[in-house]
Scaffold this motif. Structure first.
Motif, PDB file in Angstrom:
ATOM      1  N   ILE A  22       0.807  -1.230   0.000  1.00 45.57           N
ATOM      2  CA  ILE A  22       0.000   0.000   0.000  1.00 45.57           C
ATOM      3  C   ILE A  22       0.833   1.271   0.000  1.00 45.57           C
ATOM      4  CG2 ILE A  22      -1.982  -1.130   1.067  1.00 45.57           C
ATOM      5  CD1 ILE A  22      -1.237   0.287   3.703  1.00 45.57           C
ATOM      6  N   ALA A  23       2.167   1.128  -0.037  1.00 40.55           N
ATOM      7  CA  ALA A  23       3.021   2.313  -0.089  1.00 40.55           C
ATOM      8  C   ALA A  23       2.857   2.981  -1.441  1.00 40.55           C
ATOM      9  CB  ALA A  23       4.476   1.932   0.154  1.00 40.55           C
ATOM     10  N   GLY A  24       3.053   4.224  -1.457  1.00 42.11           N
ATOM     11  CA  GLY A  24       2.812   5.027  -2.653  1.00 42.11           C
ATOM     12  C   GLY A  24       1.858   6.113  -2.201  1.00 42.11           C
ATOM     13  N   LYS A  25       2.096   7.306  -2.629  1.00 38.67           N
ATOM     14  CA  LYS A  25       1.357   8.443  -2.101  1.00 38.67           C
ATOM     15  C   LYS A  25      -0.152   8.297  -2.211  1.00 38.67           C
ATOM     16  CE  LYS A  25       1.309  13.431  -2.095  1.00 38.67           C
ATOM     17  NZ  LYS A  25       1.924  14.646  -2.597  1.00 38.67           N
ATOM     18  N   TRP A  26      -0.650   7.614  -3.247  1.00 38.59           N
ATOM     19  CA  TRP A  26      -2.081   7.598  -3.497  1.00 38.59           C
ATOM     20  C   TRP A  26      -2.731   6.225  -3.358  1.00 38.59           C
ATOM     21  CZ3 TRP A  26      -3.435  12.298  -3.040  1.00 38.59           C
ATOM     22  CH2 TRP A  26      -2.582  13.326  -3.458  1.00 38.59           C
ATOM     23  N   LYS A  27      -1.975   5.171  -3.180  1.00 38.19           N
ATOM     24  CA  LYS A  27      -2.559   3.827  -3.155  1.00 38.19           C
ATOM     25  C   LYS A  27      -3.590   3.653  -2.044  1.00 38.19           C
ATOM     26  CE  LYS A  27       1.185   1.262  -5.310  1.00 38.19           C
ATOM     27  NZ  LYS A  27       2.171   0.193  -5.092  1.00 38.19           N
ATOM     28  N   SER A  28      -3.264   4.066  -0.850  1.00 42.04           N
ATOM     29  CA  SER A  28      -4.207   3.925   0.266  1.00 42.04           C
ATOM     30  C   SER A  28      -5.459   4.758   0.038  1.00 42.04           C
ATOM     31  CB  SER A  28      -3.550   4.321   1.587  1.00 42.04           C
ATOM     32  OG  SER A  28      -2.477   3.450   1.875  1.00 42.04           O
ATOM     33  N   VAL A  29      -5.286   5.924  -0.579  1.00 43.53           N
ATOM     34  CA  VAL A  29      -6.428   6.795  -0.872  1.00 43.53           C
ATOM     35  C   VAL A  29      -7.322   6.137  -1.927  1.00 43.53           C
ATOM     36  CG1 VAL A  29      -7.126   9.081  -1.697  1.00 43.53           C
ATOM     37  CG2 VAL A  29      -5.095   8.844  -0.251  1.00 43.53           C
ATOM     38  N   ILE A  30      -6.723   5.549  -2.942  1.00 45.84           N
ATOM     39  CA  ILE A  30      -7.484   4.838  -3.967  1.00 45.84           C
ATOM     40  C   ILE A  30      -8.267   3.695  -3.332  1.00 45.84           C
ATOM     41  CG2 ILE A  30      -7.298   3.336  -5.997  1.00 45.84           C
ATOM     42  CD1 ILE A  30      -4.769   5.059  -6.754  1.00 45.84           C
ATOM     43  N   ILE A  31      -7.597   2.917  -2.502  1.00 38.34           N
ATOM     44  CA  ILE A  31      -8.261   1.793  -1.826  1.00 38.34           C
ATOM     45  C   ILE A  31      -9.409   2.303  -0.966  1.00 38.34           C
ATOM     46  CG2 ILE A  31      -7.966  -0.080  -0.150  1.00 38.34           C
ATOM     47  CD1 ILE A  31      -5.013  -0.272  -1.196  1.00 38.34           C
ATOM     48  N   TYR A  32      -9.181   3.404  -0.252  1.00 32.91           N
ATOM     49  CA  TYR A  32     -10.228   3.995   0.589  1.00 32.91           C
ATOM     50  C   TYR A  32     -11.464   4.333  -0.243  1.00 32.91           C
ATOM     51  CZ  TYR A  32     -12.669   7.303   3.581  1.00 32.91           C
ATOM     52  OH  TYR A  32     -13.625   7.972   4.314  1.00 32.91           O
ATOM     53  N   HIS A  33     -11.272   4.964  -1.392  1.00 33.91           N
ATOM     54  CA  HIS A  33     -12.412   5.326  -2.240  1.00 33.91           C
ATOM     55  C   HIS A  33     -13.107   4.089  -2.798  1.00 33.91           C
ATOM     56  CE1 HIS A  33     -12.214   9.635  -1.989  1.00 33.91           C
ATOM     57  NE2 HIS A  33     -10.916   9.593  -2.223  1.00 33.91           N
ATOM     58  N   LEU A  34     -12.355   3.054  -3.095  1.00 33.99           N
ATOM     59  CA  LEU A  34     -12.977   1.827  -3.585  1.00 33.99           C
ATOM     60  C   LEU A  34     -13.719   1.091  -2.471  1.00 33.99           C
ATOM     61  CD1 LEU A  34     -10.301   0.549  -6.113  1.00 33.99           C
ATOM     62  CD2 LEU A  34     -12.518   1.601  -6.605  1.00 33.99           C
ATOM     63  N   ILE A  35     -13.286   1.246  -1.238  1.00 34.64           N
ATOM     64  CA  ILE A  35     -14.044   0.696  -0.106  1.00 34.64           C
ATOM     65  C   ILE A  35     -15.376   1.440  -0.001  1.00 34.64           C
ATOM     66  CG2 ILE A  35     -14.159   0.546   2.426  1.00 34.64           C
ATOM     67  CD1 ILE A  35     -11.059   0.137   2.332  1.00 34.64           C
TER      68      ILE A  35
END
Length: 116
Positions: A22-35
């Motif tokens: 999940i490292a990467g500036k936007w990966k966690s944010v992308i996952i959050y929006h997909l949740i």
């Protein structure tokens, strides 16, 4: 430049394993929006993450696809409609990402209180 924190993670450290995915500036944010949205289009994700360029979003999505966190599905329409959603494996990150969101909300509230 010296790092602010030093972590002594031995090979196979579970925190390191999680961060590799999940490292990467936007990966966690992308996952959050997909949740939150379950299924999303590229344009929707792009609008939801205004600080992320189209190129960076595409790169981060591709890495998440490669790591089998998200699934990209193309629908044969004109124009082509591409959707993204979490894979079953990606859904296992839900408690991690939601815990990050909860912590971030608390931090934002505390930080806003100290700015007054």
């Amino acid at each position: 430049m010296t790092p602010r924190h030093t972590y002594d993670c031995a090979a196979g450290c579970p925190v390191e394993s999680t961060l590799q995915l999940i490292a990467g500036k936007w990966k966690s944010v992308i996952i959050y929006h997909l949740i939150q949205d379950q299924v999303s289009h590229f344009g929707t994700l792009y609008r939801q993450i205004p600080g992320c360029s189209r190129r960076m979003l595409a790169l981060q999505l591709q890495e998440l696809i490669t790591d089998q966190i998200i699934l990209k599905t193309g629908q044969p329409t004109t124009p082509l409609k591409t959707t993204y959603q979490l894979t079953p494996f990606g859904k296992t990150l839900t408690p991690v990402i939601l815990a990050m969101a909860t912590w971030g909300q608390q931090y934002n509230q505390q930080h806003a209180a100290t700015q007054d």
